[in-house]
Structures are given as structure tokens and as C-alpha cells.
Design a protein around this motif. Structure first.
Motif, mmCIF file in Angstrom:
data_model
loop_
_atom_site.group_PDB
_atom_site.id
_atom_site.type_symbol
_atom_site.label_atom_id
_atom_site.label_comp_id
_atom_site.label_asym_id
_atom_site.label_seq_id
_atom_site.Cartn_x
_atom_site.Cartn_y
_atom_site.Cartn_z
ATOM 1 N N LEU A 63 32.987 -23.414 13.126
ATOM 2 C CA LEU A 63 33.120 -24.525 12.181
ATOM 3 C C LEU A 63 33.540 -25.762 12.962
ATOM 4 O O LEU A 63 34.459 -25.706 13.784
ATOM 5 C CB LEU A 63 34.158 -24.217 11.101
ATOM 6 C CG LEU A 63 34.323 -25.301 10.020
ATOM 7 C CD1 LEU A 63 34.495 -24.655 8.653
ATOM 8 C CD2 LEU A 63 35.535 -26.189 10.321
ATOM 9 N N GLU A 65 34.071 -30.069 12.155
ATOM 10 C CA GLU A 65 34.032 -31.192 11.225
ATOM 11 C C GLU A 65 33.685 -32.456 12.013
ATOM 12 O O GLU A 65 34.473 -32.916 12.844
ATOM 13 C CB GLU A 65 35.383 -31.366 10.521
ATOM 14 C CG GLU A 65 35.799 -30.179 9.670
ATOM 15 C CD GLU A 65 34.951 -30.018 8.426
ATOM 16 O OE1 GLU A 65 34.110 -30.908 8.165
ATOM 17 O OE2 GLU A 65 35.115 -29.016 7.716
ATOM 18 N N ARG A 84 28.419 -21.389 6.808
ATOM 19 C CA ARG A 84 29.735 -21.399 6.175
ATOM 20 C C ARG A 84 29.749 -20.491 4.947
ATOM 21 O O ARG A 84 28.730 -20.250 4.330
ATOM 22 C CB ARG A 84 30.125 -22.823 5.775
ATOM 23 C CG ARG A 84 30.203 -23.784 6.947
ATOM 24 C CD ARG A 84 30.918 -25.053 6.573
ATOM 25 N NE ARG A 84 30.944 -26.011 7.671
ATOM 26 C CZ ARG A 84 31.665 -27.133 7.666
ATOM 27 N NH1 ARG A 84 32.404 -27.413 6.609
ATOM 28 N NH2 ARG A 84 31.646 -27.954 8.694
ATOM 29 N N ASP A 96 33.561 -23.060 3.591
ATOM 30 C CA ASP A 96 34.667 -22.865 4.525
ATOM 31 C C ASP A 96 34.240 -21.930 5.644
ATOM 32 O O ASP A 96 33.156 -21.334 5.608
ATOM 33 C CB ASP A 96 35.889 -22.294 3.786
ATOM 34 C CG ASP A 96 37.192 -22.713 4.447
ATOM 35 O OD1 ASP A 96 37.140 -23.195 5.592
ATOM 36 O OD2 ASP A 96 38.246 -22.567 3.811
ATOM 37 N N PHE A 97 35.116 -21.772 6.622
ATOM 38 C CA PHE A 97 34.839 -20.916 7.769
ATOM 39 C C PHE A 97 34.718 -19.464 7.324
ATOM 40 O O PHE A 97 35.558 -18.948 6.578
ATOM 41 C CB PHE A 97 35.961 -21.068 8.803
ATOM 42 C CG PHE A 97 35.871 -20.125 9.963
ATOM 43 C CD1 PHE A 97 34.733 -20.079 10.757
ATOM 44 C CD2 PHE A 97 36.926 -19.279 10.266
ATOM 45 C CE1 PHE A 97 34.654 -19.211 11.835
ATOM 46 C CE2 PHE A 97 36.859 -18.413 11.332
ATOM 47 C CZ PHE A 97 35.712 -18.375 12.116
#
Length: 899
Positions: A63, A65, A84, A96-97
Motif C-alpha cells: 500500500l 499513498e 486493496r 485498505d491494506f
């Protein structure tokens, strides 16, 4: 500087070597640390990841950002990015991860950005740094990034500098345990320029940021914090290296800190300050809470205390609870026992009178500490000093009851005094009011006694000191007597109330001890693991009230073995928390950092040989933490349960060992019986040979042929017995060499069938082989011997029905099966038939053979890399099928062999 105590021979520090070994056997963590957002942490991390990818390292992006930054997004091109996890929280979708996908992919290196991020509520872990720790434990190297303001011990410092409350934090130990820390640093002017150019945030957001958080002063202070923490980390690495290499040098003396905490808000600042000192000194530290005897915290104070102790544990402290009336003495006793060098505690709010009378905890500790350094942490805000008499810590309803009780006791004393004064005219009736104070303290505690003291002072003055019925005092000595009476009554009432509180604490502890004693008696009478588990479940339920479950490891999973109420069940998420508690040897579920939304809290039951079971309990009040008394009782019960389970298991293992010894004795007896099995064919051969020698000329030709056939049959039987014995001896001694050549299964099957037809001409052998059966890797002679043994075994049990041999291919294996139509094998004996000296009975009840044939077959097949198993019934609800599976040779090798 003192020298480190080390062996005279200059050997490396064993603790440093052990720490290095642990780092080598698990994944490594690399943290890209920055002073503020926008310094280029993610950019630098992805650049380094791309270089490793070009060198052939298996790099995956878990992940990242990018926050809309084009330069950062461009670096993701060419890197594998895990999808994800998509979820839903209160109607809002989130991405999310996905830690499970990362564990399944298991790359050499994974990049996981935003270490301080908070996960969605239904995630396995509340924080992303916990996901990273699980990846490292699985042997995966992790690269991550974070800002210095997210470090737990610096959260309040950053808040004071910037005026912004930091809500997402990472424990200091995560950074301390990192293999590498890379500082990504630029000057404040460069960062502000990047903001103005729109390289960090959108223009409007960047403008607000430069006016608030991203000021030159704030960035300079944050940069200093990042540089100092990185320098401390580098110093730790140098120390570790010197210890591992046994390089002599000056070392700092060992420091140990003690943080004194309570239910006050200042305790969190005490914990953070102690963590900062411990980090800078490389020292171990402990957080201690002293609980008054007989005192029970209300829900608010208990919750605050639990948060404070939880914060201390996250920052790397050991936590302990003490019980006593003399706070300074209990704290200093622990400090001397643990060799503490520095004590950290909060500033006292006691007034001048309280300090003069020794009621200030910091002043008392400073006076008695001796050589121990004392650090005082000031309050966040200046507040007025506390009164000498503390404010009530209980609810108004309780205060009202105590006030009414004090009024009642004093009124009774006044009535008795009036009656005695009218009848006897006693010169001093103060002792009656003192008795009322003592009774109030005995029945309702210290506060009721103090209230009764002041009421008694007023009543005695008004009713029995001249002039009566007003507060005036005629004689000075009477005023002095009244003041002495007030002091004595307050002191006596306080001591009486304290004695009552201590008595209640002793009674409560005695009840707990009695309960534990009764539980230990139950465990002493438990003879099986189920008895122990059900006794534990019932006892825990009686003490805590909520649902209780106990799980025991069965193979690679956990099995629910006891619960109270008995119909309690666990869902999939709760089972995940239970497995986590067993595998990681730490608590999981409610009130912990792993799956906190689960209704149960799971704790491992640790015995001398590791986790032996898992206990899950449901709190009676999910919104309140476990009290100190409950924690001590729970730990004691779980420890006793673990010991009892270990004792039961050891007893069972002792029984199993005795059974194994008995089996060995039986096998020895079977070996002795082999002499009979071997003598039987020898006797038949000797008898036939003797008859031929003595009467051969007088016998008919057909009689001589029959005797010769008998000699031949018994010789073949004896040869097979001896061959099996020799093969088993060679296998167990490791002297049997197995070739790994290409073997044509069809040729081997035909050879074994021909041997069987010669040995048992009256019993047919049916062959059914699939066309184009592939070659296998093995030894053709040993494989033929295995098949002949199986045919021999089939002929013994199948009478005249013969046996069948089938061969086929299943995937990458060649399957050969030998089937008979005899009486079959019981399901419980399907594995026993491969044990040495195990002999099944014939239809007529006789025990054929030596019990070595199938055991030799299994050993030979395993040496060739295959497996063998028995199935029964096989055909028409009877018979036995022995199935051999051997790995097929590669097609290219088989083609070359056929050519």
C-alpha cells in the motif's frame, strides 16, 4: 563512565548475539523517517524499492499513498501492487491494506506506507504497525514511512509545539526494533517552497497549512526531534555492533526507571516522560500503581488507570500493581528490590498543610529515596492545591448515607449524655461522643467518622459546655479541652475507618484465597483434561459472570472443549483471535490491540512446554476495564489451570510410555515365537528328506514327487521368512541401498505375477494395467519384491479367489493396487497391519506369517519416495486393497528410457 561487566576472555555479549540471531531469523523492518509531511519519504522509499527490483529482488507494493503527487505515482509503474481490501463501514466503502493477501503472496520485500494509520474497525488489527509486525514475524522484509510527530512518546511534545493534537501514534519500541532507520530530511525553507508550489497539498490546503502547522518555527523544532531520535537510533546500532564483536570501550552504567502512575490525568504525561528518559538512557523501566487497601476505584478512575497502564505497555514498560497504605514505602521497597536508579512521578497538588504533615507523595519519596534520583513532572495546567482532607471519591448517595449515619450516632450520644447528666451529674461526658465517632468509623468508614467528629464537637460544646445551648465557651481550659477532643476524635475516627477499610480488604482477599483454594482442590481431583477444563470454566463463570470458553490445540487447529454456559459458541472472528493468542502467546480480542471488536478476550494458558490451551472470557462490563483484583484472580486461575493440564498430559504421556514399553515386551515375545514359525518349515523339510532317504526305493513315484514338492514349498516359505527378516534388519540399520532408476511398472508387475504363479500355482493373479503407464523412479527388484509380498499376503487370506493387480495414473503419480476378496480388515486395524509383528487371523483362526511382510513393504516404498495404505472393504463389502503411490518420472526422462 563505568565499564561493562563482561567475561575476562573477551567473548561477545550473549544477549547482543541472541538479539542479532532473532533479527536474522525474522523479517527486517526499514523505516523512512521524516520531520513532517512532504519531505519525500514515500518518494525516497519507492526509488530504493525500484533499484532493488531492477537487481532481481522480489519487491511488492502492499500500500502506498501518493496523495495525488504525480512524481510519486510515476515511481509505482513497473512495480507489482497488491489489490486493496474493499470493505463497508456504516454504509461507507473503504479500501485498505490487505494483510492476508500479503501473507499469501509472501514476497521478499513489501512496501507498506503510512505506518501510524488506523485500520477499519473490523480489521484484524486496529493499527497498521501491528500489520507490519505480523508480516515481519512471517519472515517478510518491510519498508515503511512515518513522521516524527506520530511517535508515541513525542505526541504531547509535538502537540505543545504545533498546537495540533496527534491522534495516530506508533509505540517507540517499533522504531527501536527496526533494522534500519533512514532520515529523509530537507530544510524548512525548502519544504515551505514545495508547499507553495503545490507539490505537497492543493493550493488552498497548502495556504492554510503554511499559516498553521507548516511554520518555520514548527518545522525547525520537528526537524530537531527527528534528527535527535535518528542519532539515538544510530548510537544504539553502534553499541549493538561493539557488543557483538566484543570490542572494549566505555559503557554507561545500567539504568532502570520507575514511573509512579495513578488515575489522574498527569499520569499519562509521567508515562511519556519516563519513556523519553528510558529511550535516551537505553534503560528498562516499570510503571507502578499503588492501590489503597480496601479501596475500589469508580468506573471513570478505573478506565483512566487502564488507559495509563495500557499506554505504558505500548511504550515498552513492564506494569505492576501494588497494594498498601504507605505509598512512599511501597514504591521505594519496589525500587530497591528492582535496583531502580531513577523515579518519575507527577507533581503533587497537596497544600502547604498537607506537605507539612507529610501528605505529599513527591516530598515523602524525595526525603526517603537516598541515592535514587527523582524526576517531578509538572501538571499541564496550573490548578489550585488540594485540601488537606481529600474530596470524596464516592457518589453523593454514599455521602448522604454517611452523613445521616453520623447524625444518628451523635444524636444517640447526645441523648445518652443528657440522661446521664440529669441522673449523675458527671463532670465530663466527651467519652460518650468519642464512642459515637468510633462506632461510625467501624460501621461506615473514615469519612463517616470524620463527620461524626465535627458533629460531636459541636454537640458537646452546645449541650455540655457552659454556657449551654450556644457555641460560647466560658473558661479557657474548656476551649483547650474542646480542641483536644476534636483532634483526638478526628484521629481516632480516621484510624478506626482505616482499620475498617483494611479489614474489608483482608476479608475480600481471604475470600479470593478461599475460592482459589477450593479451585485447587477441584483440580487436584481432576484426572482428565476435560475434568480440568470444565472445572475451570465453571469456576471462572462463578467469579466473573460472563461466558467462558476453553480451547485446546488439536493438531494444527483449536477445538472448543469446555464452555459455560455449555451452549456457548464462537464465530469465525473469535476463533481467529483465539488462534492468535495461541500462536503469539499474547492476549487477543476485547481490550487488546488484536481484534478488539471481538466480544471475548482470549489468553493463552502457558505451561513449561509452551501454550497448552486458550481461555476466552466475556467481560461483565464491556465498557469498563478489568480491575486489579480481577486481574490477579484471573491470572492465578489460569496459571493453576495450565499447571493442572500439564500434569494431566504428563500423566497421560506416562501411561502411553508404559503402553509402549508393554508393546516392546510383546514384540520381544513375538520375536521369540519366530523360532516356532521358522522351525515349522524346517521340520517339514527334515521329515520329507528323512523319508526319502530311508524309504525312497520303496515309495511309489507319486509319493516321492509329493515329498519333493513339500520340500520345495517349505523351502520357499522359509526363504521368504528369512528374506523379510533380513530386509527389515537392513532397513532399520540403514544398510539397504535403494536405486533411483527409471522403472517400467508393467514389467515389474508381470515379473511379480510370474513369481506368484510359480509359488502358488492354484491361486490366480489377474492384471489390469492402463495403457501408456509412465515410468517411475525407484528400484525394480525391490518394487517386484514388494508386489510379491502383497500377493503372498493376499493368497494367505483370500483362499482360492486369488488376487488382482491394477495400475493407473493419477496426476503426477502412478497408482498400483493389489486386491483380494478375503474377509477384510477392521477399520481400526488399517494402520496396524503395517506395524512390525502384527499378524491378522485367517478365517480358521490361525495366525499366518511372521507379521513382517507389510512392514517391509511400507519401508521399501517410503525409501523409493512413495506411500502405501490399506483399504477395506474393497469389493462386494469384503476383501482388502493395498494401494501404492509412486511419483511418475518426468516425460522427457521416460521418453529417453523407452528409446
Amino acid at each position: 563512565m563505568a565499564q561493562l561487566n563482561r567475561p575476562d576472555d573477551g567473548r561477545p555479549d550473549p544477549d547482543a548475539l541472541l538479539a542479532a540471531f532473532r533479527r536474522e531469523t525474522s523479517g527486517k523492518l526499514k523505516v523512512f523517517l521524516g520531520a513532517a509531511p512532504g519531505v519525500g519519504k514515500t518518494f525516497a522509499m519507492l526509488q530504493a524499492a525500484r533499484r532493488l527490483k531492477d537487481e532481481g529482488v522480489d519487491v511488492v507494493v502492499g500500500l502506498v499513498e501518493t496523495h495525488g503527487r504525480a512524481e510519486t505515482g510515476a515511481l509505482l509503474e513497473g512495480l507489482e501492487v497488491l489489490p486493496r481490501r474493499i470493505g463497508d463501514y456504516h454504509g461507507h466503502a473503504f479500501a485498505d491494506f490487505d494483510i492476508d493477501a500479503a501473507l499469501e503472496r509472501k514476497p521478499t520485500l513489501i512496501v507498506v506506507d503510512e505506518l501510524a494509520h488506523t485500520n477499519a474497525p473490523e480489521s484484524r488489527h486496529p493499527k497498521r504497525w501491528q500489520d507490519v509486525q505480523e508480516l515481519i514475524a512471517a519472515g517478510i522484509d518491510v519498508w515503511t514511512a512515518m513522521n516524527i510527530q506520530h511517535l508515541e512518546s513525542l505526541a504531547d511534545v509535538v502537540s505543545r509545539i504545533t498546537g495540533v493534537t496527534v491522534r495516530e501514534t506508533v509505540p517507540d519500541r517499533v522504531l527501536q526494533e527496526a533494522t534500519d532507520v533512514v532520515l529523509v530530511d530537507i530544510t524548512p525553507d525548502e519544504l515551505i517552497q514545495r508547499l507553495n508550489e503545490g507539490k505537497v497539498y492543493l493550493p488552498e490546503t497548502a495556504r492554510r497549512a503554511t499559516q498553521n502547522f507548516f511554520t518555520a518555527g514548527n518545522l525547525t523544532a520537528l526537524r530537531e526531534l527527528a534528527l535527535r531520535r535518528t542519532a539515538d537510533r544510530v548510537d544504539d546500532q553502534i553499541v549493538d555492533y561493539l557488543r557483538q564483536k566484543a570490542i572494549e570501550g566505555p559503557w554507561g552504567a545500567s539504568e532502570r526507571l520507575l514511573a509512579c502512575v495513578g488515575a489522574a490525568e498527569v499520569s499519562e504525561r509521567v508515562v511519556r516522560r519516563a519513556a523519553q528518559l528510558a529511550t535516551s538512557l537505553n534503560a528498562a523501566w516499570t510503571a507502578v500503581y499503588v492501590e489503597p487497601v480496601g479501596h475500589v476505584n469508580d468506573a471513570t478512575r478505573a478506565s483512566q488507570l487502564a488507559r495509563t497502564l495500557g499506554l505504558a505497555e505500548r511504550l515498552g514498560a513492564d506494569t505492576t500493581r501494588l497494594q498498601g497504605a504507605d505509598y512512599p514505602e511501597e514504591i521505594l521497597r519496589l525500587a530497591r528490590r528492582e535496583n531502580v536508579t531513577q523515579i518519575v512521578l507527577g507533581q503533587s497538588r497537596a497544600g502547604a498543610l498537607a506537605r507539612a504533615l507529610g501528605r505529599s507523595l513527591p516530598d515523602a519519596i524525595i526525603r526517603r529515596s537516598g541515592s535514587i534520583e527523582v524526576h517531578i513532572v509538572p501538571h499541564e495546567k496550573s490548578e489550585p492545591a488540594r485540601r488537606f482532607l481529600p474530596r470524596p471519591s464516592f457518589d453523593p448517595k454514599g455521602l448522604g448515607v454517611e452523613l445521616l449515619a453520623a447524625l444518628g450516632f451523635v444524636a444517640c450520644a447526645a441523648a445518652i449524655g443528657e440522661a446521664l447528666n440529669a441522673a449523675v451529674k458527671l463532670p465530663n461526658l466527651s467519652i460518650i461522643f468519642l464512642a459515637a465517632v468510633v462506632i461510625a468509623g467501624m460501621r461506615f468508614g473514615t469519612r463517616a467518622a470524620v463527620i461524626a467528629s465535627f458533629l460531636s464537637f459541636a454537640a458537646f460544646n452546645v449541650l455540655f459546655v457552659r454556657p449551654v445551648y450556644n457555641f460560647g465557651v466560658a473558661q479557657p481550659q474548656e476551649l483547650f479541652a474542646l480542641l483536644v477532643f476534636l483532634g483526638v476524635s478526628v484521629l481516632t475516627g480516621s484510624l478506626t475507618g482505616r482499620a475498617r477499610d483494611q479489614r474489608e480488604g483482608v476479608i475480600k482477599n481471604a475470600e479470593v484465597m478461599r475460592s482459589l483454594y477450593n479451585y485447587s482442590r477441584k483440580l487436584a481431583g481432576a484426572s482428565t483434561a476435560d475434568d480440568v477444563l470444565w472445572a475451570a470454566a465453571a469456576h471462572l463463570h462463578s467469579m466473573f459472570g460472563g461466558r467462558i470458553v476453553l480451547l485446546v490445540a488439536e493438531g494444527d487447529d483449536l477445538e472448543l472443549r469446555a464452555a459455560w454456559p455449555p451452549d456457548a459458541q464462537l464465530d469465525a472472528t473469535a476463533m481467529t483471535a483465539a488462534r492468535w493468542a495461541q500462536q503469539k502467546n499474547e492476549a487477543a480480542g476485547w481490550g487488546t490491540g488484536t481484534l478488539p471488536n471481538v466480544e471475548f478476550q482470549f489468553r493463552p494458558l502457558l505451561a513449561a512446554r509452551g501454550p497448552i490451551a486458550v481461555c476466552g472470557f466475556e467481560p461483565h462490563a464491556p465498557d469498563q476495564p478489568i480491575s486489579g483484583d480481577e486481574e490477579r484472580a484471573l491470572s492465578s486461575i489460569l496459571d493453576q489451570t495450565a499447571i493442572a493440564l500439564d500434569r494431566v498430559n504428563l500423566a497421560r504421556e506416562a501411561v502411553d510410555t508404559a503402553a509402549m514399553q508393554e508393546n516392546e515386551r510383546v514384540r520381544d515375545a513375538l520375536l521369540a515365537s519366530l523360532s516356532h514359525d521358522l522351525r515349522t518349515p524346517l521340520s517339514a523339510i527334515a521329515g520329507a528328506a528323512t523319508s526319502l532317504r530311508a524309504l525312497g526305493d520303496k515309495m511309489k513315484p507319486e509319493e516321492r514327487v509329493e515329498l519333493l514338492s513339500s520340500i520345495e514349498d517349505e523351502t520357499a516359505r522359509l526363504s521368504r521368512f528369512v528374506a523379510n527378516l533380513l530386509d527389515m534388519s537392513r532397513i532399520e540399520a540403514g544398510g539397504l541401498k535403494v536405486n533411483r532408476d527409471l522403472v517400467d511398472v508393467a514389467d515389474v508387475v508381470q515379473g511379480a505375477a510370474e513369481r506368484s504363479r510359480k509359488a502358488f500355482p492354484k491361486q490366480p493373479v489377474r492384471i489390469n494395467l492402463a495403457p501408456d503407464l509412465p515410468f517411475v523412479r525407484g528400484d525394480d527388484k525391490l518394487l517386484e519384491q514388494v508386489l510379491f509380498n502383497l500377493l503372498d499376503n493376499a493368497h494367505k487370506y483370500a483362499a482360492d479367489s486369488g488376487a488382482s493387480i491394477h495400475g493407473r495414473r493419477e496426476g503426477d503419480e502412478v497408482v498400483i493396487s493389489v486386491t483380494d476378496e478375503g474377509p477384510g480388515v477392521k477399520p481400526a486395524d488399517l494402520e496396524k497391519v503395517f506395524e512390525k509383528f502384527y499378524r491378522g487371523g485367517r478365517a480358521d483362526g490361525r495366525k499366518p506369517g511372521t507379521g513382517l511382510g507389510l512392514s517391509v513393504c511400507r519401508s521399501l516404498i517410503q525409501l523409493m519416495g512413495g506411500t502405501i495404505a490399506a483399504q477395506s472393504p474393497a469389493v462386494r463389502r469384503r476383501g482388502t486393497r493395498i494401494v501404492i503411490r509412486l511419483p511418475a518420472a518426468a516425460p522427457s526422462a521416460a521418453a529417453r528410457a523407452r528409446t
